[in-house]
Design an enzyme around this catalytic site. Structure first.
Site, PDB file in Angstrom:
ATOM      1  N   GLY A  95       0.836  -1.210   0.000  1.00 15.13           N
ATOM      2  CA  GLY A  95       0.000   0.000   0.000  1.00 15.13           C
ATOM      3  C   GLY A  95       0.863   1.249   0.000  1.00 15.13           C
ATOM      4  O   GLY A  95       1.897   1.285   0.670  1.00 15.13           O
ATOM      5  N   ARG A 120       0.653  -5.155  -4.989  1.00 15.45           N
ATOM      6  CA  ARG A 120       0.732  -6.081  -3.854  1.00 15.45           C
ATOM      7  C   ARG A 120       1.223  -7.460  -4.301  1.00 15.45           C
ATOM      8  O   ARG A 120       0.932  -8.468  -3.656  1.00 15.45           O
ATOM      9  CB  ARG A 120      -0.620  -6.170  -3.152  1.00 15.45           C
ATOM     10  CG  ARG A 120      -1.021  -4.884  -2.428  1.00 15.45           C
ATOM     11  CD  ARG A 120      -1.863  -5.190  -1.227  1.00 15.45           C
ATOM     12  NE  ARG A 120      -2.326  -3.999  -0.527  1.00 15.45           N
ATOM     13  CZ  ARG A 120      -1.700  -3.465   0.524  1.00 15.45           C
ATOM     14  NH1 ARG A 120      -0.585  -3.994   0.959  1.00 15.45           N
ATOM     15  NH2 ARG A 120      -2.196  -2.405   1.119  1.00 15.45           N
ATOM     16  N   ILE A 163       1.519   3.477   6.771  1.00 14.07           N
ATOM     17  CA  ILE A 163       0.762   4.294   7.722  1.00 14.07           C
ATOM     18  C   ILE A 163       0.446   3.492   8.984  1.00 14.07           C
ATOM     19  O   ILE A 163       0.048   4.057   9.985  1.00 14.07           O
ATOM     20  CB  ILE A 163      -0.556   4.831   7.104  1.00 14.07           C
ATOM     21  CG1 ILE A 163      -1.508   3.683   6.726  1.00 14.07           C
ATOM     22  CG2 ILE A 163      -0.284   5.739   5.915  1.00 14.07           C
ATOM     23  CD1 ILE A 163      -2.939   4.144   6.450  1.00 14.07           C
ATOM     24  N   ASP A 164       0.620   2.160   8.927  1.00  8.76           N
ATOM     25  CA  ASP A 164       0.228   1.311  10.065  1.00  8.76           C
ATOM     26  C   ASP A 164       1.257   1.327  11.209  1.00  8.76           C
ATOM     27  O   ASP A 164       0.935   0.943  12.328  1.00  8.76           O
ATOM     28  CB  ASP A 164       0.033  -0.145   9.609  1.00  8.76           C
ATOM     29  CG  ASP A 164      -0.972  -0.276   8.477  1.00  8.76           C
ATOM     30  OD1 ASP A 164      -1.784   0.656   8.296  1.00  8.76           O
ATOM     31  OD2 ASP A 164      -0.930  -1.292   7.749  1.00  8.76           O
ATOM     32  N   GLU A 220      -9.684  -0.249  12.330  1.00 10.80           N
ATOM     33  CA  GLU A 220     -10.325  -1.171  11.383  1.00 10.80           C
ATOM     34  C   GLU A 220     -10.079  -2.637  11.735  1.00 10.80           C
ATOM     35  O   GLU A 220     -10.822  -3.515  11.303  1.00 10.80           O
ATOM     36  CB  GLU A 220      -9.816  -0.915   9.954  1.00 10.80           C
ATOM     37  CG  GLU A 220      -8.345  -1.236   9.749  1.00 10.80           C
ATOM     38  CD  GLU A 220      -7.899  -1.167   8.288  1.00 10.80           C
ATOM     39  OE1 GLU A 220      -8.711  -0.927   7.395  1.00 10.80           O
ATOM     40  OE2 GLU A 220      -6.676  -1.373   8.060  1.00 10.80           O
ATOM     41  N   TYR A 240      -9.148   5.740   2.489  1.00 10.91           N
ATOM     42  CA  TYR A 240      -7.892   6.001   1.774  1.00 10.91           C
ATOM     43  C   TYR A 240      -7.423   7.449   1.842  1.00 10.91           C
ATOM     44  O   TYR A 240      -6.289   7.728   1.466  1.00 10.91           O
ATOM     45  CB  TYR A 240      -8.008   5.530   0.318  1.00 10.91           C
ATOM     46  CG  TYR A 240      -8.152   4.029   0.276  1.00 10.91           C
ATOM     47  CD1 TYR A 240      -7.030   3.212   0.271  1.00 10.91           C
ATOM     48  CD2 TYR A 240      -9.398   3.439   0.340  1.00 10.91           C
ATOM     49  CE1 TYR A 240      -7.145   1.845   0.307  1.00 10.91           C
ATOM     50  CE2 TYR A 240      -9.537   2.064   0.368  1.00 10.91           C
ATOM     51  CZ  TYR A 240      -8.411   1.262   0.354  1.00 10.91           C
ATOM     52  OH  TYR A 240      -8.533  -0.084   0.407  1.00 10.91           O
ATOM     53  N   GLN A 276      -6.527   8.693   4.353  1.00  9.31           N
ATOM     54  CA  GLN A 276      -5.389   8.616   5.282  1.00  9.31           C
ATOM     55  C   GLN A 276      -4.066   8.312   4.588  1.00  9.31           C
ATOM     56  O   GLN A 276      -3.002   8.475   5.162  1.00  9.31           O
ATOM     57  CB  GLN A 276      -5.637   7.504   6.320  1.00  9.31           C
ATOM     58  CG  GLN A 276      -6.740   7.816   7.277  1.00  9.31           C
ATOM     59  CD  GLN A 276      -7.326   6.577   7.915  1.00  9.31           C
ATOM     60  OE1 GLN A 276      -6.971   6.215   9.025  1.00  9.31           O
ATOM     61  NE2 GLN A 276      -8.219   5.891   7.232  1.00  9.31           N
ATOM     62  N   ARG A 277      -4.150   7.791   3.373  1.00 11.08           N
ATOM     63  CA  ARG A 277      -2.916   7.383   2.674  1.00 11.08           C
ATOM     64  C   ARG A 277      -2.491   8.349   1.585  1.00 11.08           C
ATOM     65  O   ARG A 277      -1.396   8.229   1.036  1.00 11.08           O
ATOM     66  CB  ARG A 277      -3.140   6.008   2.042  1.00 11.08           C
ATOM     67  CG  ARG A 277      -2.691   4.920   2.947  1.00 11.08           C
ATOM     68  CD  ARG A 277      -2.933   3.539   2.460  1.00 11.08           C
ATOM     69  NE  ARG A 277      -2.925   3.282   1.052  1.00 11.08           N
ATOM     70  CZ  ARG A 277      -3.276   2.108   0.531  1.00 11.08           C
ATOM     71  NH1 ARG A 277      -3.661   1.138   1.335  1.00 11.08           N
ATOM     72  NH2 ARG A 277      -3.241   1.899  -0.748  1.00 11.08           N
ATOM     73  N   ARG A 300     -23.595   8.188  14.826  1.00 12.86           N
ATOM     74  CA  ARG A 300     -23.251   8.338  13.412  1.00 12.86           C
ATOM     75  C   ARG A 300     -21.840   7.786  13.214  1.00 12.86           C
ATOM     76  O   ARG A 300     -20.982   7.942  14.093  1.00 12.86           O
ATOM     77  CB  ARG A 300     -23.242   9.805  12.986  1.00 12.86           C
ATOM     78  CG  ARG A 300     -24.615  10.444  12.924  1.00 12.86           C
ATOM     79  CD  ARG A 300     -25.413   9.957  11.715  1.00 12.86           C
ATOM     80  NE  ARG A 300     -26.635  10.701  11.554  1.00 12.86           N
ATOM     81  CZ  ARG A 300     -27.789  10.451  12.172  1.00 12.86           C
ATOM     82  NH1 ARG A 300     -27.871   9.442  13.023  1.00 12.86           N
ATOM     83  NH2 ARG A 300     -28.858  11.189  11.939  1.00 12.86           N
TER      84      ARG A 300
HETATM   85  O1  F6P Z   1      -1.035  -1.184   5.026  1.00 10.26           O
HETATM   86  C1  F6P Z   1      -1.625   0.030   4.765  1.00 10.26           C
HETATM   87  C2  F6P Z   1      -3.105  -0.123   4.616  1.00 10.26           C
HETATM   88  O2  F6P Z   1      -3.641   1.134   4.276  1.00 10.26           O
HETATM   89  C3  F6P Z   1      -3.840  -0.695   5.825  1.00 10.26           C
HETATM   90  O3  F6P Z   1      -4.019   0.268   6.833  1.00 10.26           O
HETATM   91  C4  F6P Z   1      -5.090  -1.205   5.206  1.00 10.26           C
HETATM   92  O4  F6P Z   1      -5.653  -2.241   5.969  1.00 10.26           O
HETATM   93  C5  F6P Z   1      -4.605  -1.716   3.879  1.00 10.26           C
HETATM   94  O5  F6P Z   1      -3.423  -1.033   3.584  1.00 10.26           O
HETATM   95  C6  F6P Z   1      -5.557  -1.531   2.723  1.00 10.26           C
HETATM   96  O6  F6P Z   1      -5.048  -2.231   1.642  1.00 10.26           O
HETATM   97  P1  F6P Z   1      -5.432  -2.034   0.109  1.00 10.26           P
HETATM   98  O7  F6P Z   1      -4.676  -0.834  -0.388  1.00 10.26           O
HETATM   99  O8  F6P Z   1      -4.957  -3.269  -0.547  1.00 10.26           O
HETATM  100  O9  F6P Z   1      -6.902  -1.820   0.052  1.00 10.26           O
END
Ligand code: F6P
Length: 346
Positions: free
Chosen positions: A17, A79, A140-141, A236, A270, A272-273, A264
């Protein structure tokens, strides 16, 4: 491949990711390699897929200019797990062997793998196959073993914190329970840090079991005695008993059923990324990148660059591989937040 005698030729790939700071890391490795050591640098496309298909391009100092602040990865990512998917189908190629062949055909002296746990595991397996490999921890993890921090984490904490900040006012206006679900895979780091930074009242992370009846009692008490609204930060990776429901949806639904309070949910996803890295991530990724080039110059392969006690040090890939750095339920941050009234699971 014709090589200039004495000069090292390195390949850089980014896998898994994406996260903010990858381009800063590529720049850190590449510029140090070219400017300080006169190495040749190639960028491999789309993670290990690029090595399987021999898709790459030479990177000059100019190519590495102007990318420090860019989100994503200029090289692309995937991946692809070559050791997992190899030889499965009838006509499936033996990917590790192909990667080795292409590494040699490309005239590489070292492969720089920028990635999280999966990528670093593959990097270690390639090292065992005889490739010279150096790893950089990104995600990010923040769950890579052996390093105090991965780059990408700080940016994600900033984004998630801003999101939580914004929930406070709307939660207050409507006197609601706001549930926000954050990424982090099986680790609770992102929720722990953002939850504390954003003043979350309840933080649920995979490492700490939760009891929703106790949380519900607390929320009812809070709504009467203390504050009219509550922010619940949910990682998550927490386990929920109802299949098909996201953690945020499940927690929201159950809290509403148990308390009658209006709930709510927000799943940040995403967001976050994406986007530009925080200044701290730019600095960390630059330090990692530059240190990786130094390792290559010393021919110190089979290592990941790691942050330990604020120093960048080499750490054996073999020790990183297959492990996860999870939040210790007795982590000092958890203890501090608890002592200020934040609830973790009960
Ligand atoms: O490893 C980073 C991450 O954003 C995780 O926080 C999340 O569970 C996963 O990747 C999501 O993966 P993908 O990009 O394959 O949907």
């Amino acid at each position: 491949m014709i090589k200039i005698q004495g000069s090292q030729r390195i390949g850089i790939l980014t896998a898994g990711g994406d996260c903010p700071g990858i381009n800063a890391a590529i720049r850190g490795v590449g510029k140090t390699a070219i400017v300080k050591y006169g190495m040749k640098v190639v960028g491999i496309s789309d993670g290990f897929t690029g090595l399987i298909h021999k898709e790459y391009k030479e990177l000059t100092e100019k190519d590495l200019s102007g990318i420090l602040t860019l989100g994503g990865t200029i090289l692309g990512t995937s991946r692809e797990k070559p050791f997992k998917t190899s030889g499965k189908g009838k006509n499936e190629i033996k990917k590790p062997a192909l990667i080795k062949e292409h590494y040699e055909q490309m005239g590489l002296d070292c492969l720089v793998c920028i990635g999280g746990n999966g990528t670093l595991k593959t990097a270690n397996l390639l090292a065992k196959e005889g490739l010279n490999v150096v790893g950089l921890p990104k995600t990010i993890d923040n769950d890579v073993w052996g390093t105090d921090m991965t780059f990408g984490f700080d940016s994600a904490v900033n984004i998630a914190t801003e999101a939580i900040d914004r929930l406070h006012s709307t939660a207050n206006s409507h006197k609601r329970i706001m549930i926000i679900e954050l990424m982090g895979h099986n680790a609770g780091w992102l929720s722990l840090y953002s939850g504390i930074a954003g003043g979350g009242d309840v933080i649920l992370i995979p490492e700490i079991p939760y009891d929703l009846e106790k949380i519900a009692d607390y929320l009812l008490h809070r709504s009467v005695e203390n504050k009219p609204y509550t922010i619940v930060v949910v990682a998550e990776g927490i386990k929920v008993p109802e299949k098909g429901l996201s953690p945020a949806r499940y927690i929201s639904k159950r809290i509403n059923e148990l308390t009658g309070l209006e709930t709510r949910e927000t799943v940040l996803g995403y967001i976050q990324r994406g986007g530009t890295p925080s200044p701290m991530d730019r600095v960390l990724a630059t330090r990692y990148g530059s240190a990786a080039a130094e390792l290559i110059a010393r021919k110190d392969y089979g290592k990941m660059v790691a942050l330990r006690n604020n120093e960048i040090v080499p750490f054996p890939l073999d020790e990183v591989s297959g492990k996860l750095k999870l939040v210790d339920p007795d982590h000092p941050l958890v203890a501090k937040a608890k002592s200020m009234g934040t609830r973790f699971g009960d």
